[in-house]
Motif scaffolding. Sequence first.
Motif, PDB file in Angstrom:
ATOM      1  N   ARG A 118       0.833  -1.207   0.000  1.00 29.50           N
ATOM      2  CA  ARG A 118       0.000   0.000   0.000  1.00 29.50           C
ATOM      3  C   ARG A 118       0.865   1.253   0.000  1.00 29.50           C
ATOM      4  O   ARG A 118       0.576   2.235  -0.701  1.00 29.50           O
ATOM      5  CB  ARG A 118      -0.940  -0.006   1.212  1.00 29.50           C
ATOM      6  N   ARG A 136       2.604   1.596  -3.408  1.00 32.29           N
ATOM      7  CA  ARG A 136       1.656   2.034  -4.429  1.00 32.29           C
ATOM      8  C   ARG A 136       1.497   3.565  -4.384  1.00 32.29           C
ATOM      9  O   ARG A 136       1.449   4.230  -5.418  1.00 32.29           O
ATOM     10  CB  ARG A 136       0.322   1.326  -4.205  1.00 32.29           C
ATOM     11  N   ALA A 175       2.772   5.906  -7.544  1.00 33.48           N
ATOM     12  CA  ALA A 175       1.675   6.434  -8.351  1.00 33.48           C
ATOM     13  C   ALA A 175       2.058   7.675  -9.166  1.00 33.48           C
ATOM     14  O   ALA A 175       1.701   7.781 -10.347  1.00 33.48           O
ATOM     15  CB  ALA A 175       0.459   6.719  -7.476  1.00 33.48           C
ATOM     16  N   HIS A 232       3.622   0.512 -10.630  1.00 32.19           N
ATOM     17  CA  HIS A 232       2.650  -0.455 -10.140  1.00 32.19           C
ATOM     18  C   HIS A 232       3.266  -1.251  -8.990  1.00 32.19           C
ATOM     19  O   HIS A 232       4.449  -1.605  -9.031  1.00 32.19           O
ATOM     20  CB  HIS A 232       2.243  -1.418 -11.260  1.00 32.19           C
ATOM     21  N   ALA A 233       2.459  -1.562  -7.980  1.00 34.53           N
ATOM     22  CA  ALA A 233       2.918  -2.359  -6.844  1.00 34.53           C
ATOM     23  C   ALA A 233       2.046  -3.602  -6.721  1.00 34.53           C
ATOM     24  O   ALA A 233       0.823  -3.523  -6.865  1.00 34.53           O
ATOM     25  CB  ALA A 233       2.878  -1.545  -5.555  1.00 34.53           C
TER      26      ALA A 233
END
Length: 265
Positions: free
Chosen positions: A137, A140, A144, A149-150
């Motif tokens: 989280r 990400r 961003a 992308h994670a």
Amino acid sequence: MAAVPASPAPLTDPSPLVAALRAAGCVFAEDEARLILTTARTAEEATAMAGARASGLPLEHVLGWAEFHGLRITVGPGVFVPRRRTEFLVDQALAQAPDARVIVDLCCGSGALGAALAVALDGAEVHAADIDPAAVRCARHNLAPHGGHAHTGDLYAALPAGLRGRIGILTANVPYVPTAEVPLLPAEARDHEPAVALDGGPDGLDVLRRVAAGAAEWLAPGGCLLSETSARQAPAALAAFTRAGLAAHVAVSHEWDAHVVIGVR
């Protein structure tokens, strides 16, 4: 019309914070007080942040961010804090593959490595992966702004299959503390960072060996894998890279006390 309540005045005198931090044993109390003051929105928030720091919470978790390679990286509670010495790994990656267009950051934690490489290699496709959902989280959020992308999962299993054979830079800041030495770590790491980000198994190289073993399948021709390790572990880590079929060497920064194993497909 009802009056709008005034915002609490910001705290401008650092002396109370410095005193509280110094009493708690913070060696760099003045610097930490300055960072708290520049981050807090009100005097009450600054006081609360200083109290959290004095109780032993890592400064980066108190602030909500860490400085890394010229970036301000968001760091959430319980997420591994990127170390400044790991900037050396980023520099080595850029020197090894300055034209890489696909970047993957395994064991990504906050996503600091991926974010730093994304900024340096503008327009590159960036992916990060971690087994810890809290870390993903956080990554990400940090990726961003760069279109990154994670993914959540165990090493390569987390990655989109379409990346296989395309990766130009593969970073893996794996956990490399031997299990028996984890209790000897500073309390900030031992008590506030996830064990999965610290514990590397009996000799500290369990995860590194797994990353090395799968790297050739995922790297593009000429692509490179980079992983941080300790001076003591470097020979064994180098051997693991070589056994995996990579042309490997160790880069050392005496300034940062950093050792990075680099393997090229």
